[in-house]
Design an enzyme around this catalytic site. Structure first.
Site, PDB file in Angstrom:
ATOM      1  N   HIS A 127       0.838  -1.209   0.000  1.00  9.35           N
ATOM      2  CA  HIS A 127       0.000   0.000   0.000  1.00  9.35           C
ATOM      3  C   HIS A 127       0.870   1.255   0.000  1.00  9.35           C
ATOM      4  O   HIS A 127       0.631   2.195  -0.776  1.00  9.35           O
ATOM      5  CB  HIS A 127      -0.904  -0.023   1.237  1.00  9.35           C
ATOM      6  CG  HIS A 127      -1.702   1.234   1.441  1.00  9.35           C
ATOM      7  ND1 HIS A 127      -3.022   1.352   1.047  1.00  9.35           N
ATOM      8  CD2 HIS A 127      -1.368   2.423   2.010  1.00  9.35           C
ATOM      9  CE1 HIS A 127      -3.452   2.573   1.359  1.00  9.35           C
ATOM     10  NE2 HIS A 127      -2.472   3.232   1.947  1.00  9.35           N
ATOM     11  N   GLU A 128       1.881   1.292   0.846  1.00  6.44           N
ATOM     12  CA  GLU A 128       2.748   2.463   0.927  1.00  6.44           C
ATOM     13  C   GLU A 128       3.589   2.626  -0.333  1.00  6.44           C
ATOM     14  O   GLU A 128       3.813   3.757  -0.804  1.00  6.44           O
ATOM     15  CB  GLU A 128       3.650   2.379   2.160  1.00  6.44           C
ATOM     16  CG  GLU A 128       2.911   2.344   3.488  1.00  6.44           C
ATOM     17  CD  GLU A 128       1.967   3.518   3.665  1.00  6.44           C
ATOM     18  OE1 GLU A 128       2.220   4.591   3.079  1.00  6.44           O
ATOM     19  OE2 GLU A 128       0.960   3.372   4.375  1.00  6.44           O
ATOM     20  N   HIS A 131       1.578   4.313  -2.976  1.00  5.41           N
ATOM     21  CA  HIS A 131       1.529   5.772  -2.823  1.00  5.41           C
ATOM     22  C   HIS A 131       2.722   6.433  -3.517  1.00  5.41           C
ATOM     23  O   HIS A 131       2.579   7.464  -4.181  1.00  5.41           O
ATOM     24  CB  HIS A 131       1.519   6.159  -1.345  1.00  5.41           C
ATOM     25  CG  HIS A 131       0.166   6.103  -0.706  1.00  5.41           C
ATOM     26  ND1 HIS A 131      -0.946   6.674  -1.277  1.00  5.41           N
ATOM     27  CD2 HIS A 131      -0.251   5.553   0.472  1.00  5.41           C
ATOM     28  CE1 HIS A 131      -1.994   6.489  -0.485  1.00  5.41           C
ATOM     29  NE2 HIS A 131      -1.607   5.799   0.573  1.00  5.41           N
ATOM     30  N   GLU A 195      -6.389   6.846  -1.199  1.00  8.29           N
ATOM     31  CA  GLU A 195      -6.302   5.705  -0.281  1.00  8.29           C
ATOM     32  C   GLU A 195      -6.966   4.477  -0.905  1.00  8.29           C
ATOM     33  O   GLU A 195      -6.449   3.360  -0.826  1.00  8.29           O
ATOM     34  CB  GLU A 195      -6.951   6.042   1.056  1.00  8.29           C
ATOM     35  CG  GLU A 195      -6.176   7.034   1.907  1.00  8.29           C
ATOM     36  CD  GLU A 195      -4.780   6.558   2.248  1.00  8.29           C
ATOM     37  OE1 GLU A 195      -4.612   5.360   2.542  1.00  8.29           O
ATOM     38  OE2 GLU A 195      -3.857   7.386   2.224  1.00  8.29           O
TER      39      GLU A 195
END
Length: 266
Positions: A127-128, A131, A195
């Protein structure tokens, strides 16, 4: 994203046009250069401040080899340079990313590593990395920069079109804050949407949404039990888990965890 981005661009163009009307066309290059400098300053200072505020330190590769390996694998699959890995004691289980492609940093809390299983931690890491791959940090800084520019222009317009007295000074502050708040509503809408996108990209990267969904459940429970945290509001906006029960969900940096989990498991 296209609609909100167009609205933010419109805010910026209106602000520049207003400045040109009040101060003359000669202010245009100053406005453009000033905007670029402001955004660059916010980006550099924001990154440094976020890392410093949580006391982030380099993550020892010998002690956390498996984390370095999963980051290297997913970075390679996403086609980005492996970001710097840092660890911090935040008081709560959480993680966040700062920087851009080629110069990114992922920070993981000690509490998160202790709380999650390896597949759950992999979901958070993916997930990070998403980003960073999607340039979300740069996008948010740009949006915040536009909000700041519009607020500054609004304040100067009030000052220079009034009597320039004490009453106009306080009116300019009020108008600037209101205008900035209005623009930030759209910036926060982008934050919530990004997100969802990072969740979807992580789900695709690890071939399942369930590990990240379980991680979010544990992170939410861990944050609810925590009594002390080193995460301030500015860093909270960067984290994988943020408070969506503030003034209103309209101004939350993250979408409701329940909806994120539902999407990951659908």
């Amino acid at each position: 994203m296209a609609v909100v981005g167009a609205i933010l661009a419109a805010f910026y163009l209106v602000a520049v046009a207003a400045a040109m009307v009040v101060f003359g066309e000669g202010v245009l290059p100053i406005a453009i250069v000033g905007s670029v400098v402001l955004v660059g300053f916010q980006y550099k200072v924001g990154k440094w401040s976020a890392l410093r505020s949580v006391g982030a330190k380099d993550m020892p590769e010998g002690q956390y080899q498996y984390i370095h390996q999963m980051v290297e694998k997913h970075s390679r699959d996403m086609g980005i340079k492996k970001p710097d890995l840092k660890i911090a004691r935040m008081g709560v289980p959480n993680a966040f990313a700062v920087g851009r492609r080629g110069a990114g940093t992922v920070v993981v809390s000690e509490e998160l590593i202790q709380l999650l299983d390896r597949d759950e931690l992999e979901g958070v890491v993916a997930h990070e990395l998403a980003h960073i791959d999607n340039r979300d940090v740069v996008t948010m800084v740009l949006g915040q920069g536009i909000a700041s520019v519009v607020a500054i222009v609004a304040q100067y317009v009030v000052l220079f079109t009034g009597d320039n007295d004490l009453a106009d000074f306080f009116l300019a502050i009020v108008v600037g804050n209101i205008v900035q708040f209005i623009v930030m509503i759209f910036v926060l809408a982008i934050s919530r949407y990004r997100e969802y996108v990072a969740d979807a990209d992580a789900k695709r990267a690890i071939n399942s949404g369930d590990p990240l969904a379980r991680a979010l459940e544990k992170i939410q429970q861990g944050n609810e039990r925590a009594h002390d945290t080193t995460i301030d509001d500015s860093v909270n906006a960067l984290c994988i888990f943020g408070d969506d029960h503030g003034l209103a969900r309209l101004v939350a940096t993250h979408p409701p965890v329940e909806k994120r989990i539902q999407r990951l498991r659908s």
